[in-house]
Write a protein that holds these residues in place. Structure first.
Motif, PDB file in Angstrom:
ATOM      1  N   THR A 223      14.235  -6.709  -1.802  1.00 24.78           N
ATOM      2  CA  THR A 223      13.951  -5.405  -1.736  1.00 24.78           C
ATOM      3  C   THR A 223      12.394  -5.281  -1.879  1.00 24.78           C
ATOM      4  O   THR A 223      12.002  -4.253  -0.988  1.00 24.78           O
ATOM      5  CB  THR A 223      14.534  -4.498  -2.817  1.00 24.78           C
ATOM      6  OG1 THR A 223      15.901  -4.735  -2.638  1.00 24.78           O
ATOM      7  CG2 THR A 223      14.559  -2.989  -2.813  1.00 24.78           C
ATOM      8  N   PHE A 224      11.783  -5.771  -2.701  1.00 22.84           N
ATOM      9  CA  PHE A 224      10.252  -5.458  -3.125  1.00 22.84           C
ATOM     10  C   PHE A 224       9.228  -6.459  -2.068  1.00 22.84           C
ATOM     11  O   PHE A 224       8.147  -5.943  -2.125  1.00 22.84           O
ATOM     12  CB  PHE A 224      10.015  -5.260  -4.678  1.00 22.84           C
ATOM     13  CG  PHE A 224      10.937  -4.199  -4.960  1.00 22.84           C
ATOM     14  CD1 PHE A 224      10.587  -3.021  -4.996  1.00 22.84           C
ATOM     15  CD2 PHE A 224      11.953  -4.543  -5.992  1.00 22.84           C
ATOM     16  CE1 PHE A 224      11.400  -2.123  -5.465  1.00 22.84           C
ATOM     17  CE2 PHE A 224      12.642  -3.562  -6.473  1.00 22.84           C
ATOM     18  CZ  PHE A 224      12.387  -2.375  -6.465  1.00 22.84           C
ATOM     19  N   LEU A 225       9.717  -7.371  -1.880  1.00 24.55           N
ATOM     20  CA  LEU A 225       8.771  -8.361  -1.225  1.00 24.55           C
ATOM     21  C   LEU A 225       9.148  -9.008   0.069  1.00 24.55           C
ATOM     22  O   LEU A 225       8.398  -8.718   1.115  1.00 24.55           O
ATOM     23  CB  LEU A 225       8.702  -9.626  -2.378  1.00 24.55           C
ATOM     24  CG  LEU A 225       7.986  -9.368  -3.509  1.00 24.55           C
ATOM     25  CD1 LEU A 225       8.162 -10.352  -4.585  1.00 24.55           C
ATOM     26  CD2 LEU A 225       6.332  -8.718  -3.482  1.00 24.55           C
ATOM     27  N   ALA A 226      10.348  -9.616   0.378  1.00 26.98           N
ATOM     28  CA  ALA A 226      10.415 -10.430   1.520  1.00 26.98           C
ATOM     29  C   ALA A 226      10.824  -9.433   2.745  1.00 26.98           C
ATOM     30  O   ALA A 226      10.259  -9.824   3.742  1.00 26.98           O
ATOM     31  CB  ALA A 226      11.734 -11.420   1.136  1.00 26.98           C
ATOM     32  N   LEU A 227      11.574  -8.365   2.444  1.00 23.52           N
ATOM     33  CA  LEU A 227      12.054  -7.643   3.579  1.00 23.52           C
ATOM     34  C   LEU A 227      10.954  -6.644   4.014  1.00 23.52           C
ATOM     35  O   LEU A 227      10.730  -6.643   5.280  1.00 23.52           O
ATOM     36  CB  LEU A 227      13.101  -6.662   3.091  1.00 23.52           C
ATOM     37  CG  LEU A 227      14.570  -7.441   3.200  1.00 23.52           C
ATOM     38  CD1 LEU A 227      15.596  -6.531   2.569  1.00 23.52           C
ATOM     39  CD2 LEU A 227      14.996  -7.849   4.366  1.00 23.52           C
ATOM     40  N   PRO A 228      10.042  -6.227   3.068  1.00 21.63           N
ATOM     41  CA  PRO A 228       8.640  -5.363   3.541  1.00 21.63           C
ATOM     42  C   PRO A 228       7.763  -6.502   4.316  1.00 21.63           C
ATOM     43  O   PRO A 228       7.343  -6.167   5.461  1.00 21.63           O
ATOM     44  CB  PRO A 228       8.193  -5.076   2.181  1.00 21.63           C
ATOM     45  CG  PRO A 228       9.385  -4.922   1.314  1.00 21.63           C
ATOM     46  CD  PRO A 228      10.186  -5.838   1.841  1.00 21.63           C
ATOM     47  N   ALA A 229       7.807  -7.684   3.663  1.00 21.63           N
ATOM     48  CA  ALA A 229       6.833  -8.693   4.512  1.00 21.63           C
ATOM     49  C   ALA A 229       7.504  -8.800   5.962  1.00 21.63           C
ATOM     50  O   ALA A 229       6.665  -8.987   6.862  1.00 21.63           O
ATOM     51  CB  ALA A 229       6.989 -10.049   3.700  1.00 21.63           C
TER      52      ALA A 229
END
Length: 644
Positions: free
Chosen positions: A113-119
């Motif tokens: 939610t907070f790291l991989a998907l936004p990246a």
């Protein structure tokens, strides 16, 4: 300013909850301290860990005023997450934590939610499926014949190793077998990986690698997360792997100003040596933890008998009321000729419990089958019908509807037998649908009777599923339209399309009840004692987190060592130095014995009223027997049948 939790706030909350007519909650100082402070907590089996976490979260929610900062509750499994959500979701204040700015989910969910998907979105990658099996299958289907041959030439070359890793400050693609860059195998695998990424297929571990790259390239991201979540609680910390622990420590390091609390039971970290290395920050032998040592699950007589199996030497006590009369905790002593009599004898012992206190009876062992080992001792040696993977499929009705009719129209057998048959039919439906479940060790496998509840709970449909099972049992008749409604709802609850493939004929309407002999109505892993007592047989891993009325722990063998025999000295003397697991040498004797201790601790701490253990007579000395009798254990020696 973060809310300060004190005894006055705790008392006010208890008064509100107890005044609402709920079960009367009473908290001792150890539990109050876990609520007031943020030290890491060692909660013994049956300590009410989820209750303590729930109360703390409700208190924080009552006092929380920040609009853009929240509390993050991280768990190892969806089951643990759902338990917390269910606990706080019934309270008006607690429900606030189910939405922004707060977060409750698994460590994997947090990472996504907070790291991989936004990246991924920032790189133009649309993630469609994060699944190890699906990703491996997608890539394998796109390999050239030479690449397939190259992988098949060695067991060390696996398509599942074709993945990105974060190494030396960069994302690096690992090519199994390291073929030269100019070879067809290399080019085919690289192309298959590129196609998988372009189609949104990724491995679970790759999401952590992508998150690590983001943290390394933009340290402000971690600063933002620390600001967003000034309070972080991690549940079931003992099952968190070392790489997950180190990953969280990079985001929320000590001294960062974040109130970071870990809760769990390192004595129950039974997945050591089954994959990723265990964490050091919680499970490490030298780590100081705040203990909650009193269990509401079992009696003090049981606590005193199994205390010596606590790796962390927790001063275990039990607060459940002792039965006025009942069988003694016993060792069932067998030999090669009487090993088949162990389960019937346990059923006979269990019959001495009051009827209302023998509803959940389990037999457990650490080793399910021999897996090719010579001179093995496994659950199957005691009961050859035991099937670790799946209930005996020859006993499954030809259709789910036929099984339901047997339960409702013929009305033969107990309610427990009927519900087991329905659950067995559900497992068969899930097998036909190709459904799998990722266990606590991170490995994917088929749905079985042992993990069915976790599969349903992870979908968030536990209440709906149990209600549907009860409705089926209470049906007066079963017409085609009604069955169609039931089948469709069951499909929704279990995430299965009941109208396609092999599932469709199994879920079709049936005019007749299943014709099955008396033994066949039992699921594959339920043993019926000669006296009618039903014993569900499982591995110790399969019952982790459960509570039973009575439990029998079977002696099994790993390598050259027998687990019960190796643990007898610790059952006798609580003060002995404990064996220590060495993750770099997981198969040496010290590591094996450390694993035995944790598994037998889990097995013996399930029961409320009665714990029994099975041991071979050649591995029980007279000195052992006398010392164990002084600890309150009784002995039942099995005798071979006399020739007529």
């Amino acid at each position: 300013m973060l809310p300060q939790l004190d005894d006055a706030a705790i008392e006010a909350l208890l008064a509100r909850l107890n005044g609402a007519g709920q079960h009367q909650l009473v908290l001792d100082e150890a539990r109050r301290s876990a609520i007031r402070n943020y030290q890491s907590v060692h909660a013994c089996p049956g300590a009410g860990k989820t209750t303590v976490i729930g109360l703390k979260l409700i208190l924080l929610a009552e006092k929380w005023s920040a609009r853009h900062q929240g509390i993050s509750v991280l768990t190892h499994t969806n089951t643990a997450k759902n338990e917390i959500v269910e606990r706080i979701g019934t309270d008006p204040a607690g429900r606030v934590l189910l939405s922004y700015p707060h977060f409750i989910g698994t460590i994997q969910d947090f990472t996504h939610t907070f790291l991989a998907l936004p990246a991924c979105r920032s790189k133009g990658v649309t993630v469609r499926r994060i699944d190890d099996t699906a990703t491996a299958n997608f890539m394998e289907a796109r390999l050239s014949p030479p690449a397939r041959t190259f992988l098949a030439m060695s067991q060390q070359r696996k398509i599942s190793d074709l993945r990105y890793k974060f190494e030396h400050g960069a994302l690096t693609l690992t090519i199994p077998g390291n073929p030269g860059e100019q070879t067809d195998s290399y080019k085919s695998m690289a192309a298959a990986k590129k196609t998988a990424i372009n189609n949104g297929f990724l491995f679970y571990s790759e999401m952590y690698a992508i998150a690590d790259q983001l943290l390394a390239s933009n340290p402000a991201v971690a600063d933002a997360l620390r600001y967003r979540f000034p309070v972080v609680l991690v549940d079931e910390m003992q099952d968190t792997s070392r790489f997950q622990d180190e990953f969280l420590s990079r985001i929320f390091p000590a001294g960062s100003g974040v109130n970071f609390q870990k809760v769990g039971d390192p004595d129950q970290a039974i997945f050591d040596g089954m994959g990723d290395k265990p964490n050091d920050s919680f499970n490490g032998a030298a780590v100081e933890l705040q203990p909650i040592a009193d269990s509401g699950r079992f009696t003090n007589s049981i606590a005193s008998k199994v205390r010596g199996l606590s790796t962390r030497r927790i001063d275990l006590t039990g607060s459940r009321e002792e039965l006025a009369a009942g069988p003694a905790c016993s060792f069932i002593v067998f030999d090669n000729d009487t090993i088949g009599d162990v389960l019937p004898k346990f059923a006979e012992i269990v019959a001495g419990l009051p009827a209302q206190h023998r509803r959940t009876i389990k037999v457990v062992g650490a080793r399910a089958d021999s897996e090719g080992a010579a001179n093995a001792l496994t659950i199957q040696n005691y009961w050859p019908a035991f099937d670790r993977v799946h209930s005996n499929r020859t006993h499954v009705p030809t259709t789910f509807c036929a099984g339901a009719r047997r339960c409702t129209e013929l009305a033969e057998g107990s309610v427990q037998t009927h519900i087991h048959l329905l659950r067995q039919c559900v497992v068969e439906m899930l097998r036909l649908a190709g459904k799998t479940h990722v266990g606590p060790n991170g490995k994917e496998g088929p749905i079985t009777l042992s993990n069915l509840a976790k599969y349903i709970s992870d979908l968030g449909h536990a209440v709906r599923f149990n209600r549907l099972m009860a409705e089926v049992l209470m049906l007066d008749g079963l017409a085609a339209p009604r069955w169609a409604d039931i089948a469709n709802e069951l499909g929704e609850v279990c995430d299965v399309n009941v109208g396609v493939g092999d599932v469709a004929p199994f879920m079709a309407f049936s005019e007749v009840a299943a014709e099955m002999d008396d033994e066949a109505v039992l699921p594959g892993n339920v043993f019926a004692g000669p006296n009618g007592v039903l014993l569900e047989v499982s591995t110790i891993h399969g019952v982790k987190g459960e509570t039973h009325d009575a439990t029998l722990v079977l002696e099994t063998k790993y390598s050259t060592l027998f687990d019960v025999r190796e643990m007898l000295p610790f059952l006798i003397d609580d003060g002995l130095e404990r064996p220590v697991f060495d993750p770099d040498h997981p198969t040496n004797h010290a590591s094996i014995r450390a694993g035995f201790m944790k598994k037998l601790y889990v097995g013996t701490s399930r029961a409320k009223y009665l714990v029994c253990m099975a041991v071979h007579k050649h591995r029980l000395t007279e000195a052992h027997r006398q010392a164990l009798e002084q600890k309150g254990w009784a002995f039942v020696d099995l005798q071979p049948a006399q020739a007529p």
